[in-house]
Motif scaffolding. Structure first.
Motif, PDB file in Angstrom:
ATOM      1  N   MET A   4     -30.724  80.112 -32.045  1.00  0.00           N
ATOM      2  CA  MET A   4     -29.848  79.610 -31.492  1.00  0.00           C
ATOM      3  C   MET A   4     -30.640  78.546 -30.142  1.00  0.00           C
ATOM      4  O   MET A   4     -30.769  78.806 -29.459  1.00  0.00           O
ATOM      5  CB  MET A   4     -28.764  80.410 -30.976  1.00  0.00           C
ATOM      6  CG  MET A   4     -27.013  79.564 -30.971  1.00  0.00           C
ATOM      7  SD  MET A   4     -25.682  80.385 -31.407  1.00  0.00           S
ATOM      8  CE  MET A   4     -25.049  79.417 -28.964  1.00  0.00           C
ATOM      9  N   ALA A   5     -30.240  77.039 -29.986  1.00  0.00           N
ATOM     10  CA  ALA A   5     -30.607  76.524 -29.370  1.00  0.00           C
ATOM     11  C   ALA A   5     -28.860  76.641 -27.733  1.00  0.00           C
ATOM     12  O   ALA A   5     -27.854  76.785 -28.383  1.00  0.00           O
ATOM     13  CB  ALA A   5     -30.284  75.166 -29.486  1.00  0.00           C
ATOM     14  N   SER A   6     -29.583  75.977 -26.721  1.00  0.00           N
ATOM     15  CA  SER A   6     -28.689  76.330 -25.857  1.00  0.00           C
ATOM     16  C   SER A   6     -27.751  75.137 -25.199  1.00  0.00           C
ATOM     17  O   SER A   6     -27.581  74.407 -26.286  1.00  0.00           O
ATOM     18  CB  SER A   6     -30.147  75.863 -24.655  1.00  0.00           C
ATOM     19  OG  SER A   6     -30.472  77.384 -24.187  1.00  0.00           O
ATOM     20  N   ALA A   7     -26.900  75.358 -25.593  1.00  0.00           N
ATOM     21  CA  ALA A   7     -25.389  74.670 -25.357  1.00  0.00           C
ATOM     22  C   ALA A   7     -25.352  74.273 -24.419  1.00  0.00           C
ATOM     23  O   ALA A   7     -26.085  74.407 -23.243  1.00  0.00           O
ATOM     24  CB  ALA A   7     -24.178  75.202 -26.107  1.00  0.00           C
ATOM     25  N   LYS A   8     -24.818  72.293 -24.633  1.00  0.00           N
ATOM     26  CA  LYS A   8     -24.473  71.870 -22.755  1.00  0.00           C
ATOM     27  C   LYS A   8     -23.763  71.516 -22.512  1.00  0.00           C
ATOM     28  O   LYS A   8     -23.624  71.943 -20.888  1.00  0.00           O
ATOM     29  CB  LYS A   8     -25.156  70.296 -23.144  1.00  0.00           C
ATOM     30  CG  LYS A   8     -26.144  69.705 -23.496  1.00  0.00           C
ATOM     31  CD  LYS A   8     -26.431  68.244 -23.790  1.00  0.00           C
ATOM     32  CE  LYS A   8     -27.598  68.040 -23.825  1.00  0.00           C
ATOM     33  NZ  LYS A   8     -28.529  66.552 -24.220  1.00  0.00           N
ATOM     34  N   ILE A   9     -21.998  72.823 -23.342  1.00  0.00           N
ATOM     35  CA  ILE A   9     -21.235  72.628 -22.368  1.00  0.00           C
ATOM     36  C   ILE A   9     -20.674  74.688 -23.083  1.00  0.00           C
ATOM     37  O   ILE A   9     -21.270  73.642 -24.137  1.00  0.00           O
ATOM     38  CB  ILE A   9     -20.671  71.852 -23.069  1.00  0.00           C
ATOM     39  CG1 ILE A   9     -21.031  70.093 -22.412  1.00  0.00           C
ATOM     40  CG2 ILE A   9     -18.484  71.746 -22.865  1.00  0.00           C
ATOM     41  CD1 ILE A   9     -19.537  68.727 -22.323  1.00  0.00           C
ATOM     42  N   LYS A  10     -20.636  75.001 -22.209  1.00  0.00           N
ATOM     43  CA  LYS A  10     -20.477  76.477 -22.721  1.00  0.00           C
ATOM     44  C   LYS A  10     -19.427  76.401 -22.584  1.00  0.00           C
ATOM     45  O   LYS A  10     -18.002  76.164 -21.562  1.00  0.00           O
ATOM     46  CB  LYS A  10     -21.130  77.609 -21.603  1.00  0.00           C
ATOM     47  CG  LYS A  10     -22.604  77.056 -22.378  1.00  0.00           C
ATOM     48  CD  LYS A  10     -23.471  78.110 -21.897  1.00  0.00           C
ATOM     49  CE  LYS A  10     -24.998  77.869 -22.067  1.00  0.00           C
ATOM     50  NZ  LYS A  10     -25.624  79.114 -21.312  1.00  0.00           N
ATOM     51  N   LYS A  11     -18.193  77.713 -22.106  1.00  0.00           N
ATOM     52  CA  LYS A  11     -17.067  78.503 -22.030  1.00  0.00           C
ATOM     53  C   LYS A  11     -16.926  78.974 -20.959  1.00  0.00           C
ATOM     54  O   LYS A  11     -17.574  78.960 -20.495  1.00  0.00           O
ATOM     55  CB  LYS A  11     -16.790  79.297 -23.133  1.00  0.00           C
ATOM     56  CG  LYS A  11     -15.572  80.435 -22.537  1.00  0.00           C
ATOM     57  CD  LYS A  11     -15.191  81.366 -23.633  1.00  0.00           C
ATOM     58  CE  LYS A  11     -13.290  82.088 -23.435  1.00  0.00           C
ATOM     59  NZ  LYS A  11     -13.267  83.089 -24.287  1.00  0.00           N
TER      60      LYS A  11
END
Length: 106
Positions: free
Chosen positions: A1-8
């Motif tokens: 899974m690719a890294s998310a720019k915005i996370k929880k």
């Protein structure tokens, strides 16, 4: 899974819409839908008829999901909106604020 720019848990600034300029914490991210839920932002109201589970009825207010493009990460230095870049630091992939060059996590 690719890294998310915005996370929880990130602090974001709303860029457009009725809540433009407001800042809030991300409570849920839905990557498949490209949507995000931010605490205290994009409040929607549902008028509920009385039912057996809710005999009183009334108005339910809740945070509705909004599109990811409407928010930007808040810069750790000054709280203004910034884009996110990924960099390698000590063999670890970390998020970096484009505006200030500040590391967001790690």
């Amino acid at each position: 899974m690719a890294s998310a720019k915005i996370k929880k848990g990130d602090t974001v600034v709303v860029l457009s819409g009725k809540d433009k300029g407001l800042t809030g914490t991300v409570s849920k991210v839905m990557p498949k839908d490209g949507k995000i839920v931010v605490e205290g932002v994009n409040i929607a109201a549902r008028h509920r008829k009385p039912s057996q589970t809710n005999p009183q009825g009334g108005i339910d207010r809740f945070e509705a999901p909004m599109h990811l493009c409407k928010v930007a990460l808040a810069d750790p230095k000054d709280g203004k909106p910034t884009r996110v870049r990924f960099e390698d630091k000590d063999g670890k992939k970390v998020r970096v604020a484009v505006k200030s060059g500040e590391t967001i996590d790690g």
